[in-house]
Design a protein around this motif. Structure first.
Motif, PDB file in Angstrom:
ATOM      1  N   ARG A 192      -7.834   5.660   5.099  1.00 30.03           N
ATOM      2  CA  ARG A 192      -8.234   4.391   4.497  1.00 30.03           C
ATOM      3  C   ARG A 192      -8.559   4.604   3.015  1.00 30.03           C
ATOM      4  NH1 ARG A 192     -12.215   1.377   8.905  1.00 30.03           N
ATOM      5  NH2 ARG A 192     -10.734   1.415  10.673  1.00 30.03           N
ATOM      6  N   ASN A 193      -8.349   3.545   2.252  1.00 32.44           N
ATOM      7  CA  ASN A 193      -8.753   3.530   0.839  1.00 32.44           C
ATOM      8  C   ASN A 193      -8.083   4.622   0.012  1.00 32.44           C
ATOM      9  OD1 ASN A 193     -10.620   1.384   1.413  1.00 32.44           O
ATOM     10  ND2 ASN A 193     -12.051   2.924   2.190  1.00 32.44           N
ATOM     11  N   VAL A 194      -6.790   4.874   0.275  1.00 34.61           N
ATOM     12  CA  VAL A 194      -6.060   5.852  -0.544  1.00 34.61           C
ATOM     13  C   VAL A 194      -4.788   5.233  -1.134  1.00 34.61           C
ATOM     14  CG1 VAL A 194      -6.974   7.880   0.657  1.00 34.61           C
ATOM     15  CG2 VAL A 194      -4.859   6.800   1.483  1.00 34.61           C
ATOM     16  N   SER A 195      -4.718   3.932  -1.214  1.00 35.60           N
ATOM     17  CA  SER A 195      -3.547   3.275  -1.762  1.00 35.60           C
ATOM     18  C   SER A 195      -3.308   3.747  -3.191  1.00 35.60           C
ATOM     19  CB  SER A 195      -3.735   1.761  -1.744  1.00 35.60           C
ATOM     20  OG  SER A 195      -2.598   1.106  -2.271  1.00 35.60           O
ATOM     21  N   GLY A 196      -2.058   4.067  -3.492  1.00 38.77           N
ATOM     22  CA  GLY A 196      -1.700   4.515  -4.824  1.00 38.77           C
ATOM     23  C   GLY A 196      -1.949   5.980  -5.092  1.00 38.77           C
ATOM     24  N   GLU A 197      -2.447   6.695  -4.102  1.00 42.20           N
ATOM     25  CA  GLU A 197      -2.811   8.106  -4.301  1.00 42.20           C
ATOM     26  C   GLU A 197      -1.657   9.037  -3.899  1.00 42.20           C
ATOM     27  OE1 GLU A 197      -5.580   9.387  -5.517  1.00 42.20           O
ATOM     28  OE2 GLU A 197      -6.855   7.613  -5.618  1.00 42.20           O
ATOM     29  N   ALA A 198      -1.674  10.232  -4.485  1.00 44.99           N
ATOM     30  CA  ALA A 198      -0.744  11.302  -4.114  1.00 44.99           C
ATOM     31  C   ALA A 198      -1.540  12.457  -3.542  1.00 44.99           C
ATOM     32  CB  ALA A 198       0.048  11.766  -5.328  1.00 44.99           C
ATOM     33  N   PHE A 199      -0.945  13.145  -2.558  1.00 42.20           N
ATOM     34  CA  PHE A 199      -1.611  14.273  -1.909  1.00 42.20           C
ATOM     35  C   PHE A 199      -0.633  15.422  -1.736  1.00 42.20           C
ATOM     36  CE2 PHE A 199      -4.169  10.686  -0.683  1.00 42.20           C
ATOM     37  CZ  PHE A 199      -5.475  11.174  -0.661  1.00 42.20           C
ATOM     38  N   ASN A 200      -1.059  16.613  -2.133  1.00 38.20           N
ATOM     39  CA  ASN A 200      -0.300  17.827  -1.827  1.00 38.20           C
ATOM     40  C   ASN A 200      -0.475  18.155  -0.352  1.00 38.20           C
ATOM     41  OD1 ASN A 200       0.385  18.145  -4.543  1.00 38.20           O
ATOM     42  ND2 ASN A 200      -1.332  19.519  -4.955  1.00 38.20           N
ATOM     43  N   ILE A 201       0.644  18.296   0.353  1.00 38.20           N
ATOM     44  CA  ILE A 201       0.631  18.669   1.766  1.00 38.20           C
ATOM     45  C   ILE A 201       1.413  19.969   1.911  1.00 38.20           C
ATOM     46  CG2 ILE A 201       1.225  18.004   4.124  1.00 38.20           C
ATOM     47  CD1 ILE A 201      -0.869  16.168   2.902  1.00 38.20           C
ATOM     48  N   SER A 202       0.710  21.088   2.011  1.00 35.91           N
ATOM     49  CA  SER A 202       1.382  22.377   2.164  1.00 35.91           C
ATOM     50  C   SER A 202       0.410  23.344   2.823  1.00 35.91           C
ATOM     51  CB  SER A 202       1.851  22.922   0.818  1.00 35.91           C
ATOM     52  OG  SER A 202       0.784  23.523   0.104  1.00 35.91           O
ATOM     53  N   SER A 203       0.846  24.588   2.974  1.00 35.47           N
ATOM     54  CA  SER A 203      -0.036  25.604   3.552  1.00 35.47           C
ATOM     55  C   SER A 203      -1.131  26.001   2.582  1.00 35.47           C
ATOM     56  CB  SER A 203       0.776  26.840   3.954  1.00 35.47           C
ATOM     57  OG  SER A 203       1.279  27.500   2.791  1.00 35.47           O
ATOM     58  N   GLY A 204      -0.865  25.843   1.287  1.00 36.63           N
ATOM     59  CA  GLY A 204      -1.829  26.265   0.278  1.00 36.63           C
ATOM     60  C   GLY A 204      -1.883  27.768   0.073  1.00 36.63           C
ATOM     61  N   VAL A 205      -0.919  28.493   0.667  1.00 36.48           N
ATOM     62  CA  VAL A 205      -0.896  29.958   0.582  1.00 36.48           C
ATOM     63  C   VAL A 205       0.504  30.396   0.168  1.00 36.48           C
ATOM     64  CG1 VAL A 205      -1.188  32.136   1.825  1.00 36.48           C
ATOM     65  CG2 VAL A 205      -2.637  30.172   2.395  1.00 36.48           C
ATOM     66  N   ALA A 206       0.604  31.186  -0.894  1.00 38.32           N
ATOM     67  CA  ALA A 206       1.898  31.691  -1.345  1.00 38.32           C
ATOM     68  C   ALA A 206       2.177  33.060  -0.725  1.00 38.32           C
ATOM     69  CB  ALA A 206       1.931  31.798  -2.865  1.00 38.32           C
ATOM     70  N   ASP A 246       0.863  -1.190   0.000  1.00 41.93           N
ATOM     71  CA  ASP A 246       0.000   0.000   0.000  1.00 41.93           C
ATOM     72  C   ASP A 246       0.900   1.240   0.000  1.00 41.93           C
ATOM     73  OD1 ASP A 246      -1.637   2.158   0.579  1.00 41.93           O
ATOM     74  OD2 ASP A 246      -2.720   1.160   2.188  1.00 41.93           O
ATOM     75  N   VAL A 247       1.112   1.822  -1.173  1.00 38.01           N
ATOM     76  CA  VAL A 247       2.007   2.964  -1.335  1.00 38.01           C
ATOM     77  C   VAL A 247       1.187   4.245  -1.418  1.00 38.01           C
ATOM     78  CG1 VAL A 247       3.612   4.107  -2.916  1.00 38.01           C
ATOM     79  CG2 VAL A 247       3.855   1.659  -2.435  1.00 38.01           C
ATOM     80  N   ARG A 248       1.637   5.262  -0.670  1.00 40.10           N
ATOM     81  CA  ARG A 248       1.007   6.583  -0.689  1.00 40.10           C
ATOM     82  C   ARG A 248       2.103   7.632  -0.854  1.00 40.10           C
ATOM     83  NH1 ARG A 248      -3.050   5.476   4.196  1.00 40.10           N
ATOM     84  NH2 ARG A 248      -3.795   3.451   3.496  1.00 40.10           N
ATOM     85  N   ASN A 249       1.878   8.628  -1.690  1.00 37.97           N
ATOM     86  CA  ASN A 249       2.861   9.674  -1.940  1.00 37.97           C
ATOM     87  C   ASN A 249       2.387  10.999  -1.362  1.00 37.97           C
ATOM     88  OD1 ASN A 249       4.927   8.299  -3.540  1.00 37.97           O
ATOM     89  ND2 ASN A 249       3.345   8.088  -5.105  1.00 37.97           N
ATOM     90  N   ALA A 250       3.178  11.559  -0.448  1.00 44.07           N
ATOM     91  CA  ALA A 250       2.883  12.877   0.130  1.00 44.07           C
ATOM     92  C   ALA A 250       3.774  13.911  -0.545  1.00 44.07           C
ATOM     93  CB  ALA A 250       3.151  12.868   1.634  1.00 44.07           C
ATOM     94  N   ARG A 251       3.156  14.835  -1.262  1.00 43.78           N
ATOM     95  CA  ARG A 251       3.919  15.862  -1.968  1.00 43.78           C
ATOM     96  C   ARG A 251       4.059  17.091  -1.074  1.00 43.78           C
ATOM     97  NH1 ARG A 251       1.049  14.914  -7.934  1.00 43.78           N
ATOM     98  NH2 ARG A 251       2.095  12.911  -8.322  1.00 43.78           N
ATOM     99  N   LEU A 252       5.200  17.163  -0.408  1.00 52.15           N
ATOM    100  CA  LEU A 252       5.478  18.260   0.510  1.00 52.15           C
ATOM    101  C   LEU A 252       6.031  19.442  -0.269  1.00 52.15           C
ATOM    102  CD1 LEU A 252       7.305  16.192   3.288  1.00 52.15           C
ATOM    103  CD2 LEU A 252       4.843  16.326   2.789  1.00 52.15           C
ATOM    104  N   TYR A 253       6.055  20.621   0.402  1.00 48.12           N
ATOM    105  CA  TYR A 253       6.643  21.776  -0.266  1.00 48.12           C
ATOM    106  C   TYR A 253       7.654  22.415   0.669  1.00 48.12           C
ATOM    107  CZ  TYR A 253       6.097  24.080  -4.812  1.00 48.12           C
ATOM    108  OH  TYR A 253       6.276  24.503  -6.109  1.00 48.12           O
ATOM    109  N   PHE A 254       7.752  23.689   0.704  1.00 48.86           N
ATOM    110  CA  PHE A 254       8.830  24.362   1.442  1.00 48.86           C
ATOM    111  C   PHE A 254       8.469  24.452   2.913  1.00 48.86           C
ATOM    112  CE2 PHE A 254       9.014  25.506  -2.953  1.00 48.86           C
ATOM    113  CZ  PHE A 254      10.352  25.321  -3.249  1.00 48.86           C
ATOM    114  N   VAL A 255       9.341  23.916   3.766  1.00 48.68           N
ATOM    115  CA  VAL A 255       9.039  23.734   5.187  1.00 48.68           C
ATOM    116  C   VAL A 255       9.935  24.633   6.037  1.00 48.68           C
ATOM    117  CG1 VAL A 255       8.938  22.053   7.073  1.00 48.68           C
ATOM    118  CG2 VAL A 255       8.348  21.349   4.739  1.00 48.68           C
ATOM    119  N   TYR A 256       9.349  25.214   7.077  1.00 46.67           N
ATOM    120  CA  TYR A 256      10.112  26.004   8.050  1.00 46.67           C
ATOM    121  C   TYR A 256       9.591  25.688   9.437  1.00 46.67           C
ATOM    122  CZ  TYR A 256       6.080  29.055   8.858  1.00 46.67           C
ATOM    123  OH  TYR A 256       4.833  29.524   9.221  1.00 46.67           O
TER     124      TYR A 256
END
Length: 316
Positions: free
Chosen positions: A235-249, A170-180
């Protein structure tokens, strides 16, 4: 049962370890720095240390990696892959070594998951898979690598997904961005980071050669960790990718000026023109909000900076 975090003493990985341990999970940290983690200033791990086990493993040392995974055989239910040489101008100075760490290292962990039947693998990927596409990137866009770091992240996602499909992981990809934020002093980071956040540490006269005309969604590390844990739990997100960020530039010079205000005035910081990273922002985090119930707390940069300043002041 326990969760293995590769890179668990890194900025993001240490907060994921903290959050999991704080809720009662047993966590095994696989990190080359585990032999002397107390010297790293990761005070947030001290309170949960009774839930942590440490394995000083170089991810390119396959023999030791497999040996130490085998020592926990039958008890590890998930792997969080968080080892990475981060993006920046210096990545290309040692390309072969850095690509090995980012991609071959992950393949070693995937192979361990296959052999020792570890069912879940969360790959900490990056918004770098979108390259220089403009802001508002959604997870269904085709990958576009615009630098070597981004190429490792594109490759890692594809390889992890194929391992998952081929071997039932069960692989899940978390797409992170710039972290402080807490856990990493500005003085230990690249010039742009030092110029933006360094006043909080008391640094002065730091000049970044570029980046002043760019706005990116810098995400507080507590929010980044919260999103990763939510993905691990979903649950039930196998194979999915998710953007994980603040969502604010937020513009980089505005961040620098806010940090100086919080620190008490002008610290002589400066950021040159243009962009520092070939990236667009902000990431679209609608999918994470809907399917993971992920809502970042620190969407106002000044609130995040004040929390960061509080942590830095406690280190002095």
């Amino acid at each position: 049962m326990s969760i293995a975090i590769f890179g668990g003493l890194g900025h993001v990985g240490s907060w994921v370890a903290h959050d999991l341990a704080a809720r009662g999970e047993d966590v095994v940290i696989f990190d080359a720095g585990s032999g002397d983690y107390a010297a790293l200033g990761l005070d947030h791990l001290v309170a949960v240390s009774d839930r942590l086990a440490f394995e000083p493993v170089d991810v390119l040392d396959v023999h030791t990696l497999f040996e130490r995974i085998r020592a926990h055989h039958g008890r590890i239910e998930a792997i969080v892959w968080g080892v990475a040489v981060i993006a920046g101008p210096t990545f290309a100075q040692r390309p072969f070594r850095n690509i090995q760490i980012n991609t071959v290292g992950m393949l070693n962990a995937l192979e361990a998951a296959r052999i020792f039947e570890i069912g879940t693998f969360v790959n900490l990927s990056s918004g770098a898979v979108y390259g220089d596409l403009p802001g508002g990137q959604t997870e269904d866009l085709p990958a576009k690598a615009t630098d070597l770091y981004g190429a490792t992240k594109v490759a890692n996602e594809a390889l992890a997904l194929q391992y998952g499909e081929t071997y039932g992981i069960d692989v899940r990809n978390a797409r992170l961005y710039f972290v402080y934020g807490p856990g990493r002093m500005p003085s230990r980071m690249h010039p742009l980071y030092r110029a933006m956040f360094g006043a909080l540490e008391g640094l002065r006269d730091v000049a970044s050669p570029s980046g002043g005309d760019q706005a990116l969604d810098w995400t507080h590390v507590r929010d980044t960790a919260k999103g990763i844990v939510a993905l691990l739990d979903a649950r039930n997100v196998s194979g999915e990718a998710f953007n994980i960020s603040s969502g604010v530039a937020v513009n980089h010079r505005n961040i620098m000026q806010a940090a100086e205000r919080i620190a008490g005035g002008d610290h002589g910081m400066s950021i040159g023109p243009g962009s520092y990273f070939l990236r667009g922002a902000p990431l679209d985090i609608s999918k994470a909000k809907q399917l993971l119930n992920f809502t970042p707390r620190f969407t106002e940069i000044e609130e995040g900076l004040r929390d960061y300043a509080d942590w830095i002041n406690k280190q002095r």
